[in-house]
Design an enzyme around this catalytic site. Sequence first.
Site, PDB file in Angstrom:
ATOM      1  N   CYS A  80       0.923  -1.329   0.068  1.00 44.62           N
ATOM      2  CA  CYS A  80      -0.136  -0.018  -0.027  1.00 44.62           C
ATOM      3  C   CYS A  80       0.831   1.386   0.066  1.00 44.62           C
ATOM      4  CB  CYS A  80      -0.932   0.021   1.193  1.00 44.62           C
ATOM      5  SG  CYS A  80      -2.278   1.402   1.084  1.00 44.62           S
ATOM      6  N   HIS A 108      -3.288  -5.014   1.242  1.00 42.02           N
ATOM      7  CA  HIS A 108      -2.446  -5.160   2.540  1.00 42.02           C
ATOM      8  C   HIS A 108      -2.579  -6.860   2.621  1.00 42.02           C
ATOM      9  CE1 HIS A 108      -2.543  -1.106   4.578  1.00 42.02           C
ATOM     10  NE2 HIS A 108      -3.489  -0.901   3.397  1.00 42.02           N
ATOM     11  N   GLU A 160      -1.209  -8.641   4.978  1.00 37.71           N
ATOM     12  CA  GLU A 160      -1.026  -8.821   6.380  1.00 37.71           C
ATOM     13  C   GLU A 160      -2.226  -8.874   6.817  1.00 37.71           C
ATOM     14  OE1 GLU A 160      -1.054  -4.613   6.339  1.00 37.71           O
ATOM     15  OE2 GLU A 160      -0.322  -6.030   4.616  1.00 37.71           O
TER      16      GLU A 160
END
Length: 196
Positions: A79, A170, A172
Site C-alpha cells: 500500500c 494489505h 497482512e
Amino acid sequence: MLTIGVLGLQGAVREHIQSIEACGAEGKIIKRAEELVSVDGLIIPGGESTTMRRLMDTYQFIEPIKAFAAKGKPIFGTCAGLIMLAKHIEDRDNAHLGLLNVSVARNSFGRQVDSFEADLEVKGLDAPFTGVFIRAPHIISADESVEVMAEYDGRIVMAKENNILGCSFHPELTDDHRLTQLFVEMVKTYKTKLAV
C-alpha cells in the site's frame, strides 16, 4: 534462520510480524536505521505516505534503505509502502525511495469508505489471493524490467523488479500468508546466492 524486518514507523506492523513468523522466519520491528544491518529483508507497511516520508526523514531512513536495496537485499512495500518504493508518483515532483521502476497514483480506488476486498490472480500462486484494498494506490505504468504480478479491474496492483516487490493492497490483513511466503522465498534466494 532468516530475519525479516518491518519498518516500525506506522501501519500494520504487528500483523506483518505475525505473518512473517507464520512463514517460519523471524520478524523484527525496525525503528532505527542502524537496525537494518540485522535483517535479511525488509517490509515497508501501509499507512499514509506523506506522514511516512516525514517519519523516514526524521529518523534518517531514506539513504540507509537505498543502500540496503543496493546490496541486493529484498524489500516488499505494501500500500503506502508501494508509493514509497515507486520511481514516479502522480501529482508529485519527486519520488521517495525510487527503487521500483513504476509510476503510481495514490488513493486511486477512492477514500476509506470505498475500502474493499477482491480475489486476485497472483503470478506464482496456484489459487486466488484475497486483496484488502484501503485507500489503495495502483501502478499506472511499469518499465519493461518490471514483472507485473497481479491486476485488478485493468489496473496493476502488484509488481516485482529484481529484489523489489510492491503491492497496492494489505496482504497482512488476511490469514492467507502466501504473499509473505513469496517474499520469504525471495529473501531465501538472496541468502543462498550470498552463501555461494
